[in-house]
Design an enzyme around this catalytic site. Structure first.
Site, short mmCIF file in Angstrom:
data_model
loop_
_atom_site.label_atom_id
_atom_site.label_comp_id
_atom_site.label_asym_id
_atom_site.label_seq_id
_atom_site.Cartn_x
_atom_site.Cartn_y
_atom_site.Cartn_z
N ILE A 115 3.18 -4.30 0.19
CA ILE A 115 4.24 -3.32 0.41
C ILE A 115 4.89 -2.88 -0.89
O ILE A 115 5.84 -2.13 -0.90
CB ILE A 115 5.32 -3.83 1.41
CG1 ILE A 115 5.96 -5.12 0.87
CG2 ILE A 115 4.72 -4.03 2.81
CD1 ILE A 115 7.23 -5.47 1.63
N GLU A 116 4.34 -3.43 -2.00
CA GLU A 116 4.86 -2.95 -3.29
C GLU A 116 3.81 -2.01 -3.89
O GLU A 116 3.68 -0.88 -3.50
CB GLU A 116 5.23 -4.11 -4.19
CG GLU A 116 6.45 -4.87 -3.60
CD GLU A 116 6.95 -6.00 -4.47
OE1 GLU A 116 6.78 -5.93 -5.72
OE2 GLU A 116 7.49 -6.99 -3.92
N MET A 117 2.94 -2.49 -4.82
CA MET A 117 1.95 -1.60 -5.42
C MET A 117 0.66 -1.55 -4.61
O MET A 117 -0.16 -0.67 -4.77
CB MET A 117 1.68 -2.03 -6.84
CG MET A 117 2.88 -1.73 -7.73
SD MET A 117 2.71 -2.49 -9.34
CE MET A 117 3.52 -1.28 -10.34
#
Lengths: 302, 828
Positions: A115-117
């Site tokens: 859910i980040e990069m």
């Protein structure tokens, strides 16, 4: 007589200051640092080429994104407040849970966090090889582009992200007028109330874990260090965050539950210390906390 | 390709072994060096661990956690250092196990420390706040005294509990209970409520902390694990140290062994060097030529003698093939055989005829040896001795064995073989052979009187002269002395032999000129024929010899064919020759004396000494038989001196008995007169015997004087000058020239008996006698008539005017004692 004995026994007064100033200089490898800098600002590290490290760690504005939770690729919202990257090098662990022992280990985390990069090194490395990064890496690292060398370069850059010469640092370095009388009073209250027990050292925090909600239940969704150790005793234990540049990194606490320092100081006094505190005292502490904002990193000034 | 000898292999092995040891030693040494580093690391983490423990005891004071964090980070880094693959390789599995344990225990300790950090921060704060609340309770006048007292007591107990002093938790619980009741009763006592909240929480927290601490600390045996690693390293170190010591000892032992081997090698090489130097100087100074070639037969070494022998210098020879010395005198097969032998690796020995740089030839005895180094031929060594002199000497010896050194003619052995060979051939072909045995007449006299040099020269000239008359197929040899032999082969007819003998004799009618003399030489030749006279060599030779003697007996200067009956006379003569030497020593010779008297008064005025020989085997041998033989053999010289001395001594005795006796006459042979020291010898005798030379008359035959007039005149003059009287014996028999006669220094003439025998009836003899007597008177010579045997003869001679006489009529020759009494009788 007994009282005196007790006071002597529990010598809370310190011979030296419990907070130490940031060093003026830091030794780094310039080549790696430049490569790391490039990577830090490169959205190529995210799967859809939209997010860079700098997306959530705005160096110019306190080293975080001033959001309750950050947004990853595909506009996904995270569930933890982004800590500042500034002075992160002085934290004894990285992440709120302390799951990374140093910057390099930390740097790997967001890249592969879905859910980040949302990327994988397996996919990322071949991509990087098709870019000028190939030569740059190979010029520095024998092994070329790997998970470790990417992280190492970024970490090297992040070491430079320190904020020395804050008014408070200048004060403890002997500059008596660097902070106001209110701030001096605030520092005094900060120590006497017991805040200093957790927030001390070079980073005014960041050198121990402690339980969130020591005196009363604080209703936290995240379980802190327990998420790493799965030990019952570690439940709700989070890394004590740094208070440097705290005035610039709202909202506060791991879940960004407070927008202001006033609220946060009151909350901490009540839930962590189990103490009463006056408004005046809160104001002075907040004043003191403002004196911890230092000079922006050199890279930013460039 | 490298070829290693035994020593090199051994040293190579040692070198490898030492290299191996050395690398091992380096490894051990590294491990020892690393030991220090690891030990100091261990000490550091031990100290760090101590500081952790120390930290954990500091419950009561504020601590900046940065320092404990730094220490833990340091500790982690040290563990990472200990965990390197290098150290794992260095110390092995056990180390790895201990290290894993250490890591585990450190993780536990880390956990424990984090727990402590959190709790400590909280508790310290909270207790601090309890103090403040207690203070507030004490200062609050509304609080009950009991509340205040219990609060103080509770604060103290809490603090004690926190700093780990022994307390009874029940008292705390009891206090807590009382205070809670008070709080309930008093309602709204917020300070007390806060105090209660904090104290109860703290008690709870301390209890739970102490519990977890016990649990956690169980796993955190960091120190014990460090000690284990420490002990392991120590053990390893001790092992390495003793290993290092062993290796060093081994090094030392090896070095000693190598040193010893090198010493042995050095000793050996020294002795080899000495030996080689010896060989070298032996080679350099050898009488042998020594040449060495490489396997392609190019010269790599020659010694000085080789240069000297060949005439080439070293520079000219090195790199060349020895065939530059080839003379072409040796057959190619020999070289083929030589090369075949050498190729097989065998030694070759033989002789060369080689050519020097100046093209002269020389002989060499050579041995050529292939020299192996390892399995293959590397060099050829030739050792050669110049045997030119030896070969020449050998040829000379071979020549001399079969030839006469003086004349270079074949010798007796040679001609014997030749004759035997020819006899075989003649037997096959039924052909004839002739052997001519040649002897020089009176050669001995020449040799003795004129010396050996002249004799030798004469023999050489004789040989040369003889060669002139021979055909190519004829063989001339010298048998020894003055004996030559000619083999005629083939012989067609006897006439050729006669012709040859005659021409030889004619050839020698001319005198032979030597350096100083002109010599008149005659030869006597005896001939025997095959198969007529004999079938064997020995017999042929003997028969030719006998024939030669026959020729001599026939007056010499002639030749005779062998006749069987001749053999006996010759034997007689040989017996006489052989008897001479012992006869003189055994006193077989003796003298008789015949008086010489005046014809008118019949007084004894002289005596003639006459030699006689009484031989037990041969009986009485008359002088006319043995004197010519003595003259031929030269025995006359010895005999003559014996006679001379004997006669002189006897004369002195006789003289005492006879006042009229004036002289003694002694016959002297021509051979004696030719001898150079004859004069000095007889003078020496006269002095020894003490007799005056004028008492001595020397009788010499007419034939001698006439034969060599110049020589005899000189000798006679010298004799007369010394005081001797000279008498010519047998006068009238020779062909004397009166012209010469008057020039001679003569004192007396003796008329030969043959004339006296005929003075009574032979007119010739009467005339000759009278002429001699008259001649003597006119030349003032004394006349002596020999052989007067009757009164009539004596009377005739007295009347003819002859002064003295001698003969049986007056007195027979008598021996010394007999004559002495004869003389005594006459004196009386």
């Amino acid at each position: 007589m007994k009282k005196i004995l007790l006071l002597l026994l529990l010598a809370l007064e310190l011979s030296s200051e419990p907070i130490t100033a940031l060093p003026q200089k830091i030794t780094i490898d310039a080549k790696k640092m430049h490569l790391g800098e490039e990577l830090f600002f490169d959205t190529l590290l995210s799967r859809d080429n939209t997010i860079s490290c700098a997306s959530c760690h705005d160096i110019e504005n306190g080293g975080d994104d001033n959001l309750k939770f950050s947004f990853g690729i595909d506009a996904q919202e995270g569930d933890i407040n982004a800590p500042t990257v500034l002075n992160a090098v002085y934290n004894f662990r990285q992440f709120w849970s302390g799951s990374a022992k140093d910057l390099a280990e930390q740097a790997k985390g967001p890249i592969e966090n879905p859910i980040e990069m949302g990327h994988t090194f397996e996919a990322l490395i071949p991509l990087l090889y098709k870019t000028p990064y190939k030569e740059k890496f190979e010029a520095i690292y024998e092994e070329g582009i790997t998970e470790d060398t990417i992280a190492d370069a970024i970490a090297e850059f992040e070491k430079t992200l320190t904020t020395p010469n804050s008014p408070f640092d200048r004060y403890i370095n002997g500059e008596k007028d660097a902070i106001t009388q209110e701030q001096k009073d605030g520092y005094s209250i900060f120590k006497s109330k017991g805040c200093i027990a957790c927030h001390h050292g070079i980073n005014v925090g960041g050198n121990l874990y402690n339980k969130f909600g020591l005196m009363k239940d604080v209703q936290s969704k995240r379980l802190g260090r327990y998420e790493v150790t799965k030990s019952e005793a570690d439940k709700y234990f989070f890394k004590v965050p740094t208070l440097r540049n705290i005035a610039l990194t709202a909202p506060y606490l791991h879940d960004g539950r407070f927008e202001t320092l006033d609220e946060t100081v009151k909350f901490m006094s009540h839930f962590q210390l189990g103490r009463t505190i006056t408004q005046e005292e809160v104001d002075k502490i907040v004043d003191f906390l403002h004196s911890l904002s230092g000079k922006k990193p050199i890279i930013v000034e460039k | 390709m490298f070829h290693f000898d035994r020593i090199s292999k051994l040293l190579l092995f040692f070198a490898l072994f030492i290299l191996l040891l050395f690398s091992y030693l380096i490894q051990v040494n590294n491990s020892i060096k690393e030991y220090d580093l690891y030990q100091s690391t261990l000490t550091e983490i031990k100290l760090l661990n101590k500081s952790f423990d120390n930290f954990l005891l500091k419950r009561a004071t504020f601590v900046n956690y940065d320092s404990i964090n730094r220490d833990m980070l340091k500790f982690q880094k040290k563990i990472d250092f200990l965990d390197s693959s290098y150290s794992l390789a260095l110390y092995g599995e056990e180390y790895k196990l201990h290290l894993e344990n250490l890591k585990k225990s450190f993780a536990a300790k880390e956990n424990f420390i984090e727990n402590f950090k959190s709790n400590r921060a909280t508790l310290l704060n909270s207790i601090h706040y309890v103090f403040e609340l207690n203070q507030a309770l004490q200062e609050d006048s509304f609080q009950k005294k009991n509340t205040q007292n219990i609060a103080i007591n509770q604060t103290l107990l809490l603090t004690k509990y926190y700093i780990n002093s022994y307390i009874d938790l029940k008292i705390i619980e009891n206090n807590q209970h009382i205070l809670e009741q008070i709080a309930q009763e008093e309602n709204n006592n917020s300070i007390l409520e806060l105090f209660l909240m904090h104290t109860s929480r703290n008690v709870e927290r301390i209890r739970s902390y102490n519990l977890t601490a016990k649990l956690l600390y169980k796993e955190a045996y960091v120190h014990e694990n460090i000690i284990k690693i420490h002990d392991l390293l120590n053990e390893n170190y001790q092992k390495n140290m003793s290993l290092q010591q062993s290796i060093t000892t081994l090094f030392f032992a090896l070095a000693l062994i190598i040193l010893y081997i090198l010493y042995l090698m050095y000793k050996r090489s020294l002795s080899i060097k000495e030996e080689l130097l010896g060989y070298k100087s032996a080679v350099e100074n050898s009488d042998n030529s020594i040449v060495m070639t490489d396997v392609d037969k190019n010269i790599t070494y020659v010694n000085d003698i080789f240069e000297k022998e060949t005439g080439y210098t070293k520079e000219e020879l090195l790199g060349k093939n020895p065939r530059i010395l080839k003379s072409g005198e040796m057959p190619q097969e020999m070289y083929n055989e030589l090369n075949a032998k050498l190729d097989k690796g065998e030694k070759w020995e033989g002789e060369f005829i080689n050519m020097r740089k100046d093209k002269s030839l020389y002989y060499e005895k050579a041995s050529i040896i292939p020299i192996f180094v390892g399995q293959s031929i590397k060099y050829y060594l030739a050792i050669k001795l110049n045997i030119t002199n030896y070969i020449e000497q050998r040829e000379k010896m071979q020549f001399l064995a079969l030839h006469d050194a003086l004349t270079t003619l074949p010798n007796r052995l040679n001609i014997e073989r030749e004759i035997q060979k020819k006899i075989e051939v003649a037997k096959e072909n039924s052909s004839m052979l002739a052997i001519l045995f040649i002897d020089l007449d009176r050669f001995k006299i020449i040799n003795d009187t004129l010396g050996h040099d002249i004799g030798d020269e004469l023999l050489i000239k004789t040989a040369q002269r003889l060669k002139k008359v021979l055909r190519e197929s004829d063989k001339l040899a010298r048998l020894g002395g003055d004996e030559f032999l000619i083999l005629l082969d083939p012989l067609e007819d006897r006439a050729r032999v006669t012709t040859l003998c005659e021409s030889i004799i004619r050839l020698f009618s001319e005198p032979i000129k030597t350096k100083k003399h002109e010599l008149n030489i005659t030869l006597s030749i005896g001939v025997s024929l095959y198969p007529n006279d004999a079938l064997e060599y020995q017999a042929l030779l003997k028969h030719a010899d006998i024939a030669m003697y026959q020729a001599k007996n026939s007056g010499k200067n002639t030749f005779r064919y062998y006749q069987k009956e001749l053999s006996y006379d010759i034997q007689d003569r040989l017996n006489i020759e052989q008897a001479f030497s012992s006869a003189l020593a055994n006193n077989q010779f003796f003298l008789t004396y015949q008086p010489k008297y005046t014809l008118d008064s019949r007084e004894v005025v002289g005596l003639e000494a006459l030699v006689r020989w009484k031989n037990s085997d041969l009986d009485m041998i008359t002088p006319d038989r043995f004197i010519p033989i003595a003259e031929d053999t030269g025995f006359i010289l010895e005999l003559g001196l014996f006679i001379f001395k004997e006669a002189c001594e006897a004369f002195l005795l006789f003289k005492k008995e006879s006042t009229s006796l004036e002289s003694i006459s002694i016959n002297i042979s021509a051979v004696q007169l030719y001898q150079e020291n004859f004069l000095s010898e007889i003078v020496a005798i006269t002095k020894e015997v003490n007799i005056a030379p004028h008492s001595i008359t020397l009788e010499i035959t007419e034939t001698y004087i006439m034969k060599n007039i110049m020589h005899s005149m000189r000798v006679l003059e010298e004799l007369q000058a010394l005081g001797f009287s000279i008498s010519i014996d047998d006068f009238g028999t020779g062909h004397s020239s009166l012209n010469y006669l008057q020039k001679f220094p003569i004192n007396e003439l003796k008329i030969d008996k043959s004339f006296i025998d005929g003075v009574l009836d032979n007119p010739n003899d009467i005339a000759i006698t009278e002429v001699i007597i008259n001649l003597s008177k006119s030349l003032n010579y004394i006349n002596v008539a020999e052989g007067i045997e009757s009164q009539e003869q004596e009377d005739f001679l007295r009347e003819s005017g002859c002064a003295l006489g001698q003969g049986y009529y007056f007195c027979m020759p008598k021996e010394r004692e007999e004559l002495l009494s004869f003389l005594q009788n006459r004196a009386n």
